[in-house]
Every structure is written in C-alpha cells, then in structure tokens.
Motif scaffolding. Structure first.
Motif, PDB file in Angstrom:
ATOM      1  N   LEU A  84       0.723  -1.183   0.036  1.00 31.27           N
ATOM      2  CA  LEU A  84       0.200  -0.030  -0.139  1.00 31.27           C
ATOM      3  C   LEU A  84       0.677   1.244  -0.055  1.00 31.27           C
ATOM      4  O   LEU A  84       1.732   1.376   0.819  1.00 31.27           O
ATOM      5  CB  LEU A  84      -0.723   0.012   1.254  1.00 31.27           C
ATOM      6  N   PHE A  85       0.668   2.099  -1.013  1.00 33.74           N
ATOM      7  CA  PHE A  85       1.420   3.291  -1.205  1.00 33.74           C
ATOM      8  C   PHE A  85       0.533   4.312  -0.574  1.00 33.74           C
ATOM      9  O   PHE A  85      -0.593   4.445  -1.100  1.00 33.74           O
ATOM     10  CB  PHE A  85       1.892   3.542  -2.355  1.00 33.74           C
ATOM     11  N   LEU A  86       0.813   5.415   0.248  1.00 30.16           N
ATOM     12  CA  LEU A  86       0.312   6.484   0.693  1.00 30.16           C
ATOM     13  C   LEU A  86       0.881   7.834   0.433  1.00 30.16           C
ATOM     14  O   LEU A  86       1.163   8.431   1.317  1.00 30.16           O
ATOM     15  CB  LEU A  86      -0.087   6.331   2.245  1.00 30.16           C
ATOM     16  N   PRO A  87       1.056   8.215  -0.817  1.00 30.19           N
ATOM     17  CA  PRO A  87       1.629   9.497  -0.990  1.00 30.19           C
ATOM     18  C   PRO A  87       0.828  10.419  -0.610  1.00 30.19           C
ATOM     19  O   PRO A  87      -0.354  10.598  -0.593  1.00 30.19           O
ATOM     20  CB  PRO A  87       1.769   9.479  -2.682  1.00 30.19           C
ATOM     21  N   ILE A  88       1.583  11.594  -0.426  1.00 28.69           N
ATOM     22  CA  ILE A  88       0.950  12.757   0.197  1.00 28.69           C
ATOM     23  C   ILE A  88       0.760  13.864  -1.141  1.00 28.69           C
ATOM     24  O   ILE A  88       1.713  14.224  -1.455  1.00 28.69           O
ATOM     25  CB  ILE A  88       1.408  13.310   1.494  1.00 28.69           C
ATOM     26  N   ARG A  89      -0.496  14.250  -1.376  1.00 32.64           N
ATOM     27  CA  ARG A  89      -0.472  15.443  -2.331  1.00 32.64           C
ATOM     28  C   ARG A  89       0.474  16.493  -2.366  1.00 32.64           C
ATOM     29  O   ARG A  89       0.982  16.795  -3.415  1.00 32.64           O
ATOM     30  CB  ARG A  89      -1.968  15.912  -2.315  1.00 32.64           C
ATOM     31  N   THR A  90       0.925  16.861  -1.257  1.00 29.33           N
ATOM     32  CA  THR A  90       1.724  17.969  -1.181  1.00 29.33           C
ATOM     33  C   THR A  90       3.262  17.544  -0.795  1.00 29.33           C
ATOM     34  O   THR A  90       4.113  18.580  -0.278  1.00 29.33           O
ATOM     35  CB  THR A  90       1.046  19.037  -0.143  1.00 29.33           C
ATOM     36  N   ASP A  91       3.563  16.432  -0.887  1.00 30.66           N
ATOM     37  CA  ASP A  91       4.909  15.810  -0.346  1.00 30.66           C
ATOM     38  C   ASP A  91       5.873  16.328  -1.375  1.00 30.66           C
ATOM     39  O   ASP A  91       5.831  15.998  -2.640  1.00 30.66           O
ATOM     40  CB  ASP A  91       4.790  14.665  -0.295  1.00 30.66           C
ATOM     41  N   ALA A  92       6.993  16.980  -1.146  1.00 30.36           N
ATOM     42  CA  ALA A  92       8.011  17.480  -1.916  1.00 30.36           C
ATOM     43  C   ALA A  92       9.073  16.257  -2.250  1.00 30.36           C
ATOM     44  O   ALA A  92       9.914  16.400  -3.162  1.00 30.36           O
ATOM     45  CB  ALA A  92       8.626  18.804  -1.734  1.00 30.36           C
ATOM     46  N   TYR A  93       9.181  15.145  -1.118  1.00 32.36           N
ATOM     47  CA  TYR A  93       9.999  14.354  -1.138  1.00 32.36           C
ATOM     48  C   TYR A  93       9.653  13.264  -1.931  1.00 32.36           C
ATOM     49  O   TYR A  93      10.463  12.862  -3.062  1.00 32.36           O
ATOM     50  CB  TYR A  93      10.209  13.519   0.431  1.00 32.36           C
ATOM     51  N   PHE A  94       8.375  12.574  -1.912  1.00 31.40           N
ATOM     52  CA  PHE A  94       7.883  11.475  -2.460  1.00 31.40           C
ATOM     53  C   PHE A  94       6.793  12.376  -3.636  1.00 31.40           C
ATOM     54  O   PHE A  94       5.337  12.214  -2.877  1.00 31.40           O
ATOM     55  CB  PHE A  94       7.630  10.688  -1.837  1.00 31.40           C
ATOM     56  N   ALA A  95       6.893  12.783  -4.814  1.00 27.78           N
ATOM     57  CA  ALA A  95       6.101  13.226  -5.431  1.00 27.78           C
ATOM     58  C   ALA A  95       4.959  12.215  -5.758  1.00 27.78           C
ATOM     59  O   ALA A  95       5.259  11.112  -6.300  1.00 27.78           O
ATOM     60  CB  ALA A  95       6.418  13.984  -6.663  1.00 27.78           C
ATOM     61  N   VAL A  96       3.578  12.466  -6.025  1.00 28.22           N
ATOM     62  CA  VAL A  96       2.740  11.537  -6.392  1.00 28.22           C
ATOM     63  C   VAL A  96       2.925  10.972  -7.608  1.00 28.22           C
ATOM     64  O   VAL A  96       2.680   9.856  -7.882  1.00 28.22           O
ATOM     65  CB  VAL A  96       1.168  12.204  -6.180  1.00 28.22           C
ATOM     66  N   ALA A  97       3.358  11.734  -8.554  1.00 29.47           N
ATOM     67  CA  ALA A  97       3.452  11.560  -9.747  1.00 29.47           C
ATOM     68  C   ALA A  97       4.818  10.101  -9.949  1.00 29.47           C
ATOM     69  O   ALA A  97       4.605   9.096 -10.406  1.00 29.47           O
ATOM     70  CB  ALA A  97       3.966  12.418 -10.956  1.00 29.47           C
ATOM     71  N   ASP A  98       5.647  10.316  -9.054  1.00 29.55           N
ATOM     72  CA  ASP A  98       6.989   9.419  -8.960  1.00 29.55           C
ATOM     73  C   ASP A  98       6.256   7.993  -8.369  1.00 29.55           C
ATOM     74  O   ASP A  98       6.518   7.084  -8.976  1.00 29.55           O
ATOM     75  CB  ASP A  98       8.098   9.910  -8.231  1.00 29.55           C
ATOM     76  N   VAL A  99       5.785   8.418  -7.205  1.00 31.17           N
ATOM     77  CA  VAL A  99       5.127   7.207  -6.538  1.00 31.17           C
ATOM     78  C   VAL A  99       4.148   6.286  -7.433  1.00 31.17           C
ATOM     79  O   VAL A  99       4.218   5.120  -7.370  1.00 31.17           O
ATOM     80  CB  VAL A  99       4.499   7.574  -5.321  1.00 31.17           C
ATOM     81  N   THR A 100       3.130   7.106  -7.962  1.00 39.13           N
ATOM     82  CA  THR A 100       2.275   6.273  -9.048  1.00 39.13           C
ATOM     83  C   THR A 100       3.025   5.492  -9.977  1.00 39.13           C
ATOM     84  O   THR A 100       2.457   4.286 -10.224  1.00 39.13           O
ATOM     85  CB  THR A 100       1.239   7.410  -9.460  1.00 39.13           C
ATOM     86  N   ALA A 101       4.039   6.038 -10.535  1.00 40.83           N
ATOM     87  CA  ALA A 101       4.614   5.413 -11.512  1.00 40.83           C
ATOM     88  C   ALA A 101       5.496   4.108 -11.168  1.00 40.83           C
ATOM     89  O   ALA A 101       5.238   3.241 -11.807  1.00 40.83           O
ATOM     90  CB  ALA A 101       5.747   6.336 -12.334  1.00 40.83           C
ATOM     91  N   GLU A 102       5.987   4.150  -9.935  1.00 36.70           N
ATOM     92  CA  GLU A 102       6.667   3.085  -9.506  1.00 36.70           C
ATOM     93  C   GLU A 102       5.826   1.930  -8.829  1.00 36.70           C
ATOM     94  O   GLU A 102       5.955   0.795  -9.249  1.00 36.70           O
ATOM     95  CB  GLU A 102       7.675   3.640  -8.067  1.00 36.70           C
ATOM     96  N   ALA A 103       4.690   2.618  -8.144  1.00 41.47           N
ATOM     97  CA  ALA A 103       3.498   1.334  -7.859  1.00 41.47           C
ATOM     98  C   ALA A 103       3.046   0.740  -9.159  1.00 41.47           C
ATOM     99  O   ALA A 103       2.686  -0.457  -8.695  1.00 41.47           O
ATOM    100  CB  ALA A 103       2.400   2.177  -7.151  1.00 41.47           C
ATOM    101  N   ALA A 104       3.010   1.420 -10.062  1.00 39.67           N
ATOM    102  CA  ALA A 104       2.389   0.707 -11.417  1.00 39.67           C
ATOM    103  C   ALA A 104       3.274  -0.271 -11.907  1.00 39.67           C
ATOM    104  O   ALA A 104       2.827  -1.366 -12.475  1.00 39.67           O
ATOM    105  CB  ALA A 104       2.220   1.729 -12.370  1.00 39.67           C
ATOM    106  N   LEU A 105       4.553  -0.454 -11.481  1.00 35.76           N
ATOM    107  CA  LEU A 105       5.300  -1.568 -11.834  1.00 35.76           C
ATOM    108  C   LEU A 105       5.357  -2.695 -10.945  1.00 35.76           C
ATOM    109  O   LEU A 105       6.212  -3.766 -11.138  1.00 35.76           O
ATOM    110  CB  LEU A 105       7.035  -0.883 -11.808  1.00 35.76           C
ATOM    111  N   ILE A 106       4.772  -2.654  -9.497  1.00 34.32           N
ATOM    112  CA  ILE A 106       4.609  -3.520  -8.732  1.00 34.32           C
ATOM    113  C   ILE A 106       3.260  -4.285  -8.846  1.00 34.32           C
ATOM    114  O   ILE A 106       2.270  -3.700  -8.929  1.00 34.32           O
ATOM    115  CB  ILE A 106       4.852  -2.946  -7.240  1.00 34.32           C
ATOM    116  N   PRO A 107       3.423  -5.663  -9.027  1.00 33.27           N
ATOM    117  CA  PRO A 107       2.325  -6.386  -9.577  1.00 33.27           C
ATOM    118  C   PRO A 107       1.135  -6.093  -8.460  1.00 33.27           C
ATOM    119  O   PRO A 107      -0.141  -6.126  -8.870  1.00 33.27           O
ATOM    120  CB  PRO A 107       2.785  -7.718  -9.536  1.00 33.27           C
ATOM    121  N   HIS A 108       1.381  -6.118  -7.135  1.00 35.07           N
ATOM    122  CA  HIS A 108       0.218  -6.177  -5.992  1.00 35.07           C
ATOM    123  C   HIS A 108       0.291  -4.982  -5.265  1.00 35.07           C
ATOM    124  O   HIS A 108      -0.008  -4.760  -4.144  1.00 35.07           O
ATOM    125  CB  HIS A 108       0.252  -7.371  -5.203  1.00 35.07           C
ATOM    126  N   ALA A 109       0.404  -3.735  -5.885  1.00 39.90           N
ATOM    127  CA  ALA A 109       0.440  -2.678  -5.253  1.00 39.90           C
ATOM    128  C   ALA A 109      -0.848  -1.687  -5.273  1.00 39.90           C
ATOM    129  O   ALA A 109      -1.462  -1.797  -6.493  1.00 39.90           O
ATOM    130  CB  ALA A 109       1.597  -1.709  -5.873  1.00 39.90           C
TER     131      ALA A 109
END
Length: 146
Positions: A84-109
């Motif tokens: 389960l990824f819980l990115p934060i809309r306003t997070d400057a460390y882990f941008a939602v777009a980056d987390v979304t792209a990486e989560a898409a590569l994980i089969p059960h994310a």
C-alpha cells in the motif's frame, strides 16, 4: 539540516495558511519565528545518525539486487508482497507522480493519495485528518478480500 529540510518537510500551503499556528509548540508571531523554532529540531541529535540516514537513502538501489541487472522495472516487478502506497498530495520528497509510476510497476501494489497541507510531515500523524486518512487506508488494505 533543519533549515534545508524546512521547505521539503512542509509545502508552500503549510506556510501560506500559517498551519504552524495550530499547535502551542509551533505557534509563532511570524514565519521567521516559526523557522527559528524549527531550526533547533536537530540540535540534540547525533550528526552521525543523520549522516547514516542520508547515506542509506542515497545508496539504496533495488535495481542492484542480484539478478536484477540494474533494472528498476525488473526489481519492482519481482515483488510478490502486497503493498500500500500512501503518497501525500503536497509531499516534496515523494511526489505523487513518481510514487504512482513506481507503484504501477509492482504487481500487487495499491495506491491512495492522502490530501494534506502538511506535506511530507503528514506521515507524522499530528493532524487528526491525516491520522484518519492513514488509519482508514491501512484498515481497508488489511481487511480486503485477497
């Protein structure tokens, strides 16, 4: 450390809305006063602990796992755990777009974006709304039918 981290820990919204006024220990007469309080945050920490934290963060690369041939895509696709990824809309460390792209590569994310003006600091759970969103997301994740 604190000074460099201040604009990453909290987003512009946090400062422009003066969210730091919500808690007695962070209330300040000005942004400068808040930042002066924030600046002391790491004064009593062991600098070696912080350096180790940064070194771990900078050097960790799952694509270097044996058999992954320096391929992030291959490494993430090999993950069998449900995540389960819980990115934060306003997070400057882990941008939602980056987390979304990486989560898409994980089969059960799974991914749920948290809405918070606290940025990266929302994960600390100080704000009731942040805690509610986090707890709700985790409870749903743990109670889903597999």
């Amino acid at each position: 450390m604190s000074e460099a981290w201040a604009p990453w820990a909290f987003p512009p919204e946090f400062y422009s809305l003066q969210v730091y006024q919500r808690y007695p220990d962070t209330q300040a007469n000005s942004l400068d006063e808040f930042l002066a309080k924030w600046r002391t945050r790491y004064h009593e920490k062991d600098a070696n602990d912080l350096l180790c934290h940064f070194q771990t963060w900078a050097s960790h690369d799952v694509s270097l796992t044996p058999g992954m041939n320096k391929s992030l895509e291959k490494a993430l696709a090999s993950i069998k755990a449900e995540i389960l990824f819980l990115p934060i809309r306003t997070d400057a460390y882990f941008a939602v777009a980056d987390v979304t792209a990486e989560a898409a590569l994980i089969p059960h994310a799974q991914l749920m974006v948290l809405n918070s003006v606290y940025g990266h600091a929302a994960a600390f759970g100080r704000d009731k709304s942040d805690r509610t969103q986090i707890n709700h997301a985790i409870a749903n994740f743990l109670h889903q039918d597999n």
